[in-house]
Design an enzyme around this catalytic site. Sequence first.
Site, PDB file in Angstrom:
ATOM      1  N   GLU A  19      -8.890  35.290  25.741  1.00 28.61           N
ATOM      2  CA  GLU A  19      -7.421  35.387  25.849  1.00 28.61           C
ATOM      3  C   GLU A  19      -6.951  36.818  25.626  1.00 28.61           C
ATOM      4  O   GLU A  19      -7.697  37.690  25.212  1.00 28.61           O
ATOM      5  CB  GLU A  19      -6.758  34.486  24.790  1.00 28.61           C
ATOM      6  CG  GLU A  19      -6.221  33.157  25.311  1.00 28.61           C
ATOM      7  CD  GLU A  19      -4.918  33.290  26.094  1.00 28.61           C
ATOM      8  OE1 GLU A  19      -4.489  34.434  26.361  1.00 28.61           O
ATOM      9  OE2 GLU A  19      -4.329  32.246  26.427  1.00 28.61           O
ATOM     10  N   ARG A 102      -0.821  28.293  13.671  1.00 33.06           N
ATOM     11  CA  ARG A 102      -1.551  29.548  13.781  1.00 33.06           C
ATOM     12  C   ARG A 102      -0.849  30.426  14.810  1.00 33.06           C
ATOM     13  O   ARG A 102      -0.063  29.937  15.631  1.00 33.06           O
ATOM     14  CB  ARG A 102      -2.998  29.315  14.197  1.00 33.06           C
ATOM     15  CG  ARG A 102      -3.156  28.813  15.635  1.00 33.06           C
ATOM     16  CD  ARG A 102      -4.583  28.959  16.131  1.00 33.06           C
ATOM     17  NE  ARG A 102      -4.747  28.498  17.507  1.00 33.06           N
ATOM     18  CZ  ARG A 102      -4.518  29.245  18.584  1.00 33.06           C
ATOM     19  NH1 ARG A 102      -4.093  30.492  18.452  1.00 33.06           N
ATOM     20  NH2 ARG A 102      -4.700  28.758  19.795  1.00 33.06           N
ATOM     21  N   ASN A 104      -0.545  32.583  18.155  1.00 30.89           N
ATOM     22  CA  ASN A 104      -1.133  32.508  19.485  1.00 30.89           C
ATOM     23  C   ASN A 104      -0.837  33.811  20.221  1.00 30.89           C
ATOM     24  O   ASN A 104      -1.040  34.884  19.675  1.00 30.89           O
ATOM     25  CB  ASN A 104      -0.629  31.272  20.246  1.00 30.89           C
ATOM     26  CG  ASN A 104      -1.549  30.892  21.387  1.00 30.89           C
ATOM     27  OD1 ASN A 104      -2.763  30.969  21.257  1.00 30.89           O
ATOM     28  ND2 ASN A 104      -0.994  30.476  22.519  1.00 30.89           N
ATOM     29  N   GLU A 119       1.782  28.303  17.131  1.00 33.02           N
ATOM     30  CA  GLU A 119       1.561  26.956  17.645  1.00 33.02           C
ATOM     31  C   GLU A 119       0.775  26.162  16.617  1.00 33.02           C
ATOM     32  O   GLU A 119       0.181  26.722  15.683  1.00 33.02           O
ATOM     33  CB  GLU A 119       0.796  26.980  18.968  1.00 33.02           C
ATOM     34  CG  GLU A 119      -0.628  27.488  18.847  1.00 33.02           C
ATOM     35  CD  GLU A 119      -1.445  27.173  20.093  1.00 33.02           C
ATOM     36  OE1 GLU A 119      -2.511  26.572  19.930  1.00 33.02           O
ATOM     37  OE2 GLU A 119      -1.034  27.537  21.199  1.00 33.02           O
ATOM     38  N   ASN A 152       3.023  30.979  24.829  1.00 30.92           N
ATOM     39  CA  ASN A 152       1.997  31.696  25.589  1.00 30.92           C
ATOM     40  C   ASN A 152       2.557  32.942  26.265  1.00 30.92           C
ATOM     41  O   ASN A 152       3.076  33.815  25.605  1.00 30.92           O
ATOM     42  CB  ASN A 152       1.305  30.747  26.575  1.00 30.92           C
ATOM     43  CG  ASN A 152      -0.055  30.305  26.066  1.00 30.92           C
ATOM     44  OD1 ASN A 152      -0.821  31.109  25.547  1.00 30.92           O
ATOM     45  ND2 ASN A 152      -0.362  29.035  26.199  1.00 30.92           N
ATOM     46  N   ASP A 202      -0.169  29.705  31.447  1.00 25.24           N
ATOM     47  CA  ASP A 202      -0.740  30.248  30.214  1.00 25.24           C
ATOM     48  C   ASP A 202      -0.281  31.695  30.065  1.00 25.24           C
ATOM     49  O   ASP A 202       0.907  31.966  29.984  1.00 25.24           O
ATOM     50  CB  ASP A 202      -2.267  30.099  30.266  1.00 25.24           C
ATOM     51  CG  ASP A 202      -2.916  30.119  28.891  1.00 25.24           C
ATOM     52  OD1 ASP A 202      -2.373  30.770  27.981  1.00 25.24           O
ATOM     53  OD2 ASP A 202      -3.984  29.506  28.714  1.00 25.24           O
TER      54      ASP A 202
END
Length: 297
Positions: A19, A102, A104, A119, A152, A202
């Site tokens: 990511e 946590r 993201n 999230e 995201n 995403d």
Amino acid sequence: MMSSVKVETVVKVGALIGEGPVWEESEQTLLFVDIAGQKIHRWSPTTNQINSVETSDMVGFAVPRRSGGYIAGVGRSIVAVDWPTQAMTSLLEVDGDKPNNRLNDGKVDPIGRLLAGREVRPAVLERQQGSLFSVTSDLTVSKHLSQVDISNGMDWSLDQKTFFYIDSLALTVDAFDYDLTTGHLGNRRVVYRMEEGEGFPDGMTLDLEGRLWVACYNAGRVINIDPTTGVRLRSVSFPVTKITSCCFGGLDFSDLYVTSSSLGLDQSEMTYQVEAGHTFRVTGLGVKGRPPCVFSG
């Protein structure tokens, strides 16, 4: 134009959840994270070498810092990362009252303010417990959105007046009016609704034509959309389904780097998706991106 587009695997790390790719212009390297693998990776296309730092918890993002090193979202903490020593120093904790949350995706705005999402951890089935907040250079935290599912992709328009944002489970790409001075968000609206077969939106990035490139999780593609018309202009396919994010990079920012995930694939799926978790480079798109912004702290 599409006939010249080439997709190649460049970073063969087999990340659990690759990511947050960021191109570092000064170093000519690609920075990205493996969220579930709890690692920050830095890859050089010149040497094809990859260097990694392990984190103590899931790591949602890592971005360059003006004062040197990186800022990363590890667990519920914003940490400073000193790359040569691999030392990590916690700067602040968010959501102390929500242990299941946590950090993201995170990205820096044009004046150096960090925006990051929170999230619920994957094992926890709670909806709309996440949020979007900002951190300024003096570590002041401001919450901008609540009741978010999976915070995201984000980026800013060329004139810096519009903020584009993805809450993945909403299956839309949204836009807000953005006040660069205060970071205030207003006038939320949908600029694109995901169509059948496009999976979950995403990570995303904006090109120099003001158009968005959106990673389509579970759909094996990145789509290029015009946020002013809401039209999908084209689609680039990959040999893996779980495409997670993208950024422009390379000498002139004409290459699109795309991360992917292997987590959640069963054995038979892995047989057909041997490149799952790798990072890809797309060339020949005929567009360029912008250098990333750097955290001002």
